[in-house]
Design a protein around this motif. Structure first.
Motif, mmCIF file in Angstrom:
data_model
loop_
_atom_site.group_PDB
_atom_site.id
_atom_site.type_symbol
_atom_site.label_atom_id
_atom_site.label_comp_id
_atom_site.label_asym_id
_atom_site.label_seq_id
_atom_site.Cartn_x
_atom_site.Cartn_y
_atom_site.Cartn_z
ATOM 1 N N ARG A 45 10.803 -46.268 -8.020
ATOM 2 C CA ARG A 45 9.384 -47.164 -8.584
ATOM 3 C C ARG A 45 9.017 -46.699 -7.566
ATOM 4 O O ARG A 45 7.271 -47.323 -7.057
ATOM 5 C CB ARG A 45 9.967 -48.325 -8.019
ATOM 6 N N ILE A 46 9.364 -46.182 -5.728
ATOM 7 C CA ILE A 46 8.462 -45.811 -5.016
ATOM 8 C C ILE A 46 8.836 -44.515 -4.920
ATOM 9 O O ILE A 46 9.908 -43.784 -4.900
ATOM 10 C CB ILE A 46 8.870 -45.939 -3.334
ATOM 11 N N GLN A 47 8.228 -43.320 -5.077
ATOM 12 C CA GLN A 47 8.215 -41.404 -5.415
ATOM 13 C C GLN A 47 7.923 -41.147 -4.106
ATOM 14 O O GLN A 47 6.629 -40.992 -3.349
ATOM 15 C CB GLN A 47 7.582 -40.927 -6.740
ATOM 16 N N PHE A 48 8.231 -39.895 -3.690
ATOM 17 C CA PHE A 48 8.335 -40.181 -2.229
ATOM 18 C C PHE A 48 6.859 -38.585 -3.071
ATOM 19 O O PHE A 48 7.747 -37.804 -3.469
ATOM 20 C CB PHE A 48 9.166 -39.245 -1.309
ATOM 21 N N CYS A 49 6.489 -37.978 -2.167
ATOM 22 C CA CYS A 49 5.762 -36.711 -2.439
ATOM 23 C C CYS A 49 6.269 -35.208 -1.789
ATOM 24 O O CYS A 49 6.774 -35.315 -0.863
ATOM 25 C CB CYS A 49 4.325 -36.659 -1.237
ATOM 26 N N GLN A 50 5.865 -34.205 -2.489
ATOM 27 C CA GLN A 50 7.091 -33.551 -2.217
ATOM 28 C C GLN A 50 6.715 -32.042 -2.438
ATOM 29 O O GLN A 50 6.784 -30.752 -2.157
ATOM 30 C CB GLN A 50 8.739 -32.716 -3.512
ATOM 31 N N TRP A 51 5.121 -32.376 -2.180
ATOM 32 C CA TRP A 51 3.814 -30.782 -2.258
ATOM 33 C C TRP A 51 3.528 -30.615 -0.776
ATOM 34 O O TRP A 51 3.243 -29.516 -0.697
ATOM 35 C CB TRP A 51 2.709 -30.985 -3.130
ATOM 36 N N ARG A 89 19.556 -31.074 3.968
ATOM 37 C CA ARG A 89 20.806 -30.362 3.925
ATOM 38 C C ARG A 89 21.722 -31.164 3.142
ATOM 39 O O ARG A 89 22.255 -30.245 2.302
ATOM 40 C CB ARG A 89 21.717 -30.675 5.035
ATOM 41 N N ASP A 90 21.552 -32.156 2.949
ATOM 42 C CA ASP A 90 21.949 -33.154 2.018
ATOM 43 C C ASP A 90 21.032 -32.923 0.279
ATOM 44 O O ASP A 90 22.247 -32.499 0.325
ATOM 45 C CB ASP A 90 22.153 -34.353 2.486
ATOM 46 N N LEU A 91 20.119 -32.528 0.198
ATOM 47 C CA LEU A 91 19.649 -32.167 -1.542
ATOM 48 C C LEU A 91 19.653 -31.039 -1.135
ATOM 49 O O LEU A 91 20.513 -30.757 -2.587
ATOM 50 C CB LEU A 91 17.751 -32.533 -0.756
ATOM 51 N N THR A 133 15.830 -30.959 -8.944
ATOM 52 C CA THR A 133 15.697 -30.667 -8.123
ATOM 53 C C THR A 133 14.529 -30.852 -7.800
ATOM 54 O O THR A 133 13.322 -30.972 -6.711
ATOM 55 C CB THR A 133 15.066 -28.878 -8.433
ATOM 56 N N GLY A 134 13.532 -31.794 -8.940
ATOM 57 C CA GLY A 134 11.822 -32.618 -8.576
ATOM 58 C C GLY A 134 11.775 -33.960 -7.739
ATOM 59 O O GLY A 134 12.902 -34.176 -6.908
ATOM 60 N N PRO A 135 10.566 -34.312 -7.797
ATOM 61 C CA PRO A 135 10.594 -35.629 -6.928
ATOM 62 C C PRO A 135 11.540 -37.314 -7.145
ATOM 63 O O PRO A 135 11.909 -38.232 -6.307
ATOM 64 C CB PRO A 135 9.548 -35.891 -8.114
ATOM 65 N N ALA A 136 12.291 -36.762 -8.545
ATOM 66 C CA ALA A 136 13.234 -37.451 -8.640
ATOM 67 C C ALA A 136 14.636 -37.360 -7.629
ATOM 68 O O ALA A 136 14.940 -38.250 -7.227
ATOM 69 C CB ALA A 136 14.107 -38.202 -9.997
ATOM 70 N N THR A 149 13.365 -38.274 -3.719
ATOM 71 C CA THR A 149 13.054 -39.459 -3.970
ATOM 72 C C THR A 149 14.358 -40.267 -3.092
ATOM 73 O O THR A 149 15.465 -40.699 -2.011
ATOM 74 C CB THR A 149 12.396 -40.135 -4.588
ATOM 75 N N ASP A 150 15.441 -39.889 -4.425
ATOM 76 C CA ASP A 150 16.819 -40.214 -3.838
ATOM 77 C C ASP A 150 17.726 -39.871 -3.020
ATOM 78 O O ASP A 150 18.575 -40.234 -1.965
ATOM 79 C CB ASP A 150 17.503 -39.703 -4.773
ATOM 80 N N ALA A 151 17.035 -38.009 -2.327
ATOM 81 C CA ALA A 151 18.317 -37.742 -0.650
ATOM 82 C C ALA A 151 16.850 -38.564 0.139
ATOM 83 O O ALA A 151 17.810 -38.684 1.211
ATOM 84 C CB ALA A 151 17.636 -36.494 -1.129
ATOM 85 N N ILE A 152 15.766 -39.382 -0.085
ATOM 86 C CA ILE A 152 15.302 -39.709 1.197
ATOM 87 C C ILE A 152 16.097 -41.232 1.387
ATOM 88 O O ILE A 152 16.334 -41.152 2.768
ATOM 89 C CB ILE A 152 13.766 -39.658 1.185
ATOM 90 N N PHE A 153 16.315 -41.318 0.339
ATOM 91 C CA PHE A 153 16.749 -43.256 0.157
ATOM 92 C C PHE A 153 17.925 -43.142 0.815
ATOM 93 O O PHE A 153 19.011 -44.236 0.830
ATOM 94 C CB PHE A 153 16.197 -44.427 -0.961
ATOM 95 N N ARG A 154 18.585 -41.845 0.438
ATOM 96 C CA ARG A 154 20.225 -42.125 0.527
ATOM 97 C C ARG A 154 20.422 -41.652 1.887
ATOM 98 O O ARG A 154 21.183 -42.443 2.848
ATOM 99 C CB ARG A 154 21.131 -40.476 -0.188
ATOM 100 N N TYR A 155 19.593 -40.898 2.797
ATOM 101 C CA TYR A 155 19.163 -40.687 4.236
ATOM 102 C C TYR A 155 19.677 -42.379 4.952
ATOM 103 O O TYR A 155 20.179 -42.372 5.813
ATOM 104 C CB TYR A 155 18.088 -39.981 4.619
ATOM 105 N N PHE A 156 18.343 -42.963 4.438
ATOM 106 C CA PHE A 156 18.143 -43.976 4.378
ATOM 107 C C PHE A 156 18.634 -45.226 4.857
ATOM 108 O O PHE A 156 18.927 -46.016 6.127
ATOM 109 C CB PHE A 156 16.757 -44.666 4.279
ATOM 110 N N ASN A 157 19.546 -45.186 3.928
ATOM 111 C CA ASN A 157 20.896 -45.802 4.190
ATOM 112 C C ASN A 157 21.925 -45.400 4.248
ATOM 113 O O ASN A 157 23.578 -46.005 3.851
ATOM 114 C CB ASN A 157 21.038 -46.624 2.233
#
Length: 361
Positions: A224-230, A242-244, A274-277, A280-288
């Motif tokens: 629903r919110i997707q973070f940019c990886q480019w 590190r987590d990803l 390896t892509g945007p999904a 994005t999941d790795a960033i939200f894992r960190y935030f939580n």
């Protein structure tokens, strides 16, 4: 009796001498709560202590004993190899990848103005375009102490998987900015963050790629919110990377062991592997993650997509700066993105989608 005592003293001296000669990291991997001012870590070592030789030797032995054993988890070994220093400056590196280096006659002319824009906008940065034939050698060198990472990289069956993985690997090990070859720098990286912001409290900069506020968003995007990886900016050793890196390595080796790490046989799509999904999941894992953020006891949420929808300016979450969609996707004319001349427009992405030319995708 005298001979035995002499032998014992000689053995002790020899062991001490070998320990002193062994090389290791000059710092210990210490993670702090994001945004907390830097403190001298317990058991840590200052850069220039000026201590007597005996105390320096004691600190050196403490560092040696802090190295994780070979049986330690991949995340712990990555933490040790690539320590995160929040208070350190962002490294002045710009990393890009392409099939061929710019020096090659096969480097496409249409890419040259885009590639050159990064050096023109950031003349004080070291700018490297790493060709496909060089990436593996670089990863093997940087990750020699964690060989399963290189094994996973080499086992990737598609160029797009290696391209995704490489950006996370190079930023974890060296930090700086990664940006796809089909991007153009619109403003210097030194103005991406507000001048009044204390950069010793920021270790990671990411932009929003998509904010599709519509019922059928899942038909177009993976989250629903997707973070940019480019385009990504990071200090070395950041916990998100590190987590990803650990997650991708574990998935790759798991599929390799099962004999399904092949085109058309993998049990994960490129987006989820390896892509945007995955990104994005790795960033939200960190935030939580309670290791880094305070989470209300009994709560099932800390940060969700709702915290970033309709964002128009910088947003600081711990040690992470989240930029609005305009910053790395200006001119797309959707989801609230501004034009190329918007003050928050930093990087233009031309969406060449060259990865889609890979077979079986």
């Amino acid at each position: 009796m005298l001979t035995f005592r002499r032998s014992l003293i000689a053995a002790v001296c020899l062991i001490a001498f070998v320990l002193l000669l062994r090389t290791t990291h000059s710092t210990v991997a210490i993670d702090r709560e994001p945004g907390v001012p830097a403190q001298q870590p317990p058991g840590g070592q200052q850069q220039d202590t000026g201590l007597p030789q005996q105390q320096q030797q004691q600190q050196q032995q403490q560092l040696l004993s802090s190295a994780p054993p070979a049986s330690a988890s991949l995340r712990d070994r990555l933490r040790y190899q690539f320590p995160y220093r929040l208070e350190a400056p962002f490294p002045a590196y710009i990393w890009q990848t392409w099939k061929y280096a710019p020096s090659s006659v096969w480097f496409q002319e249409r890419l040259r103005p885009r590639e050159a824009s990064w050096s023109q906008m950031n003349p004080e940065f070291v700018h490297e375009v790493v060709g496909d034939d060089t990436q593996g050698h670089l990863i093997r060198y940087l990750y020699a102490a964690v060989p399963e990472v290189y094994e996973a990289f080499e086992a990737m069956p598609l160029p797009v998987l290696k391209a995704d993985f490489f950006r996370y690997l190079i930023l974890l090990a060296r930090g700086g900015i990664y940006s796809d070859i089909d991007t153009t720098a619109l403003k210097p990286a030194t103005v991406w963050l507000p001048a009044e912001l204390d950069q010793s409290t920021v270790g990671f900069v990411v932009g929003i790629e998509a904010d599709p506020d519509r019922p059928d968003w899942h038909d177009w995007y993976s989250r629903r919110i997707q973070f940019c990886q480019w385009t990504i900016q990071s200090k070395p050793g950041h916990p998100i990377l590190r987590d990803l890196v650990a997650a991708i390595t574990e998935d790759a080796l798991r599929m390799k062991k099962k004999g399904i790490l092949y085109t058309g046989k993998m049990d994960k799509t490129v987006m989820e592997f390896t892509g945007p999904a995955a990104w994005t999941d790795a960033i939200f894992r960190y935030f939580n993650n309670e290791e880094y953020f305070y989470v209300e006891p009994g709560s099932t949420r800390n940060i969700t997509y709702e915290d970033f929808t309709y964002q128009q300016d910088h947003r600081k979450v711990g040690d992470v700066i989240v930029l609005p969609i305009t910053s790395f996707s200006p001119g797309v004319h959707q989801m609230g993105a501004g034009d190329l001349n918007d003050p928050m427009a930093f990087v233009r992405h031309d969406f060449d989608g060259s990865w889609k030319t890979d077979p079986s995708l």
